[in-house]
Design a protein around this motif. Sequence first.
Motif, PDB file in Angstrom:
ATOM      1  N   GLY A 170       0.782  -1.227   0.000  1.00  0.00           N
ATOM      2  CA  GLY A 170       0.000   0.000   0.000  1.00  0.00           C
ATOM      3  C   GLY A 170       0.811   1.272   0.000  1.00  0.00           C
ATOM      4  N   VAL A 171       2.143   1.177  -0.087  1.00  0.00           N
ATOM      5  CA  VAL A 171       3.028   2.355  -0.049  1.00  0.00           C
ATOM      6  C   VAL A 171       3.745   2.475  -1.395  1.00  0.00           C
ATOM      7  CG1 VAL A 171       4.955   3.465   1.115  1.00  0.00           C
ATOM      8  CG2 VAL A 171       3.358   2.041   2.422  1.00  0.00           C
ATOM      9  N   PRO A 172       3.737   3.668  -2.037  1.00  0.00           N
ATOM     10  CA  PRO A 172       4.407   3.824  -3.330  1.00  0.00           C
ATOM     11  C   PRO A 172       5.924   3.948  -3.183  1.00  0.00           C
ATOM     12  CG  PRO A 172       3.420   5.903  -2.677  1.00  0.00           C
ATOM     13  CD  PRO A 172       3.020   4.888  -1.634  1.00  0.00           C
ATOM     14  N   ALA A 173       6.655   3.215  -4.011  1.00  0.00           N
ATOM     15  CA  ALA A 173       8.119   3.311  -4.051  1.00  0.00           C
ATOM     16  C   ALA A 173       8.536   3.838  -5.418  1.00  0.00           C
ATOM     17  CB  ALA A 173       8.749   1.949  -3.781  1.00  0.00           C
ATOM     18  N   ASN A 174       9.604   4.627  -5.471  1.00  0.00           N
ATOM     19  CA  ASN A 174      10.045   5.217  -6.739  1.00  0.00           C
ATOM     20  C   ASN A 174      11.553   5.420  -6.717  1.00  0.00           C
ATOM     21  OD1 ASN A 174      10.623   8.067  -5.702  1.00  0.00           O
ATOM     22  ND2 ASN A 174       8.513   7.739  -5.032  1.00  0.00           N
ATOM     23  N   SER A 175      12.063   5.968  -7.816  1.00  0.00           N
ATOM     24  CA  SER A 175      13.513   6.201  -7.947  1.00  0.00           C
ATOM     25  C   SER A 175      13.820   7.680  -8.145  1.00  0.00           C
ATOM     26  CB  SER A 175      14.064   5.389  -9.137  1.00  0.00           C
ATOM     27  OG  SER A 175      13.387   5.748 -10.329  1.00  0.00           O
ATOM     28  N   ARG A 176      13.010   8.553  -7.552  1.00  0.00           N
ATOM     29  CA  ARG A 176      13.206   9.993  -7.705  1.00  0.00           C
ATOM     30  C   ARG A 176      14.560  10.445  -7.145  1.00  0.00           C
ATOM     31  NH1 ARG A 176       9.036  11.040  -5.433  1.00  0.00           N
ATOM     32  NH2 ARG A 176       9.887  11.134  -3.322  1.00  0.00           N
ATOM     33  N   GLY A 177      14.935   9.914  -5.979  1.00  0.00           N
ATOM     34  CA  GLY A 177      16.216  10.288  -5.379  1.00  0.00           C
ATOM     35  C   GLY A 177      17.395   9.935  -6.263  1.00  0.00           C
ATOM     36  N   LEU A 178      17.299   8.811  -6.983  1.00  0.00           N
ATOM     37  CA  LEU A 178      18.358   8.394  -7.894  1.00  0.00           C
ATOM     38  C   LEU A 178      18.530   9.406  -9.016  1.00  0.00           C
ATOM     39  CD1 LEU A 178      20.329   6.238  -9.065  1.00  0.00           C
ATOM     40  CD2 LEU A 178      18.354   5.217 -10.202  1.00  0.00           C
ATOM     41  N   ILE A 179      17.419   9.870  -9.596  1.00  0.00           N
ATOM     42  CA  ILE A 179      17.476  10.846 -10.690  1.00  0.00           C
ATOM     43  C   ILE A 179      18.117  12.147 -10.214  1.00  0.00           C
ATOM     44  CG2 ILE A 179      16.102  12.230 -12.275  1.00  0.00           C
ATOM     45  CD1 ILE A 179      16.225   9.284 -13.007  1.00  0.00           C
TER      46      ILE A 179
END
Length: 358
Positions: A170-179
């Motif tokens: 139920g929690v979204p994970a992403n790679s924004r910090g990597l970018i």
Amino acid sequence: MFSNLKFKPDNDKKILILFAILFIFNVALFFNLFAYMIIIQHISASALHDLVTIISAIIILGFISTRLTKLKELTDGSVYEIGYLIIMGLLSLTISYFNKSANGESLWAPFLEMFRMLSVILILTYIATKSKSFQAIVKGETSHKIIIWQIIICSILGILASYFTMDINGVPANSRGLIVMISSMLGGPYVGIPVGIISGLWRYSMGGPTALPCAIATIIAGIVGSLIYVWNGGKFLRSYKAALLMLLYSGFDMFLIMVLSPHPDGIIIANSLYAPMTFGAVLGMLLFTMFLGEKKEEINISEELKQTIDDNTDKISVNTDILDINTDRIIQISQELDEYKDKVDKLEQELSDIKNKL
């Protein structure tokens, strides 16, 4: 006031100190996560067994793979090939084991999903690297126009990363910090800090229980990457250092989520997100550094080829000038010979006339 202090660390020590600070936050995160798992969740023996098996398999595969290059140098190709067969065999056995394990799907699924999501972001990043501004940044060229284009491109990627997410409990994970980290280590503070602020504020505007910590972590990623850029002389970190940076920063990111999110949701979210997001951040950074190395090599080859062509063009131009000078001299000598011939003919005619008179 501080100019008289004896302790003035060089740039390498500054980077090491930064890594140490991030490591301290990671220790604090692990302590809280471990306490949460022991006191609240009661760690499952089977899950712990599978986790130990994963770590053991990674250590074995990593150890063998790092020795393969030396085997290739010391022995014939057959031993080298056998080593790769052993790696593939161990990998197949590990995958087979987890397919049959009751916890296999719950352990593997988030990492596979994170890999799929990361692939989309890396493809978009690869397309962005085709721009002239990116190639100029790699060459070390900077101008107001290049910086503005890099801010626009990387900010768009950072915003898109907030939408390309995967759901983990139920929690979204992403790679924004990597970018943001990549953009700041490539373009420096003039690119990384604006990209971090734009991407962070955009994430905050999306709302949710993790809006504030995620926004702060994104902005800090731009600052940290910019410091690395300055301290490393404008050069991108080596692959293992860049991977270690993302490993430590991912833990720092989870620490902010744990502390700044509503209690006890923060620690539950951090516990769910830490492993897959760290996996995505480290893997994404490793893949990008590999691509960046190949891109630099292509640019260097292109520059060398261009320099060779320019040198040959200059040589041809010099030879052409020499040839033109020699041609002009030949024409001049030819004209002088014609003049001498005319004088000789005239003298011969005069001698002939004198003979006739005599």
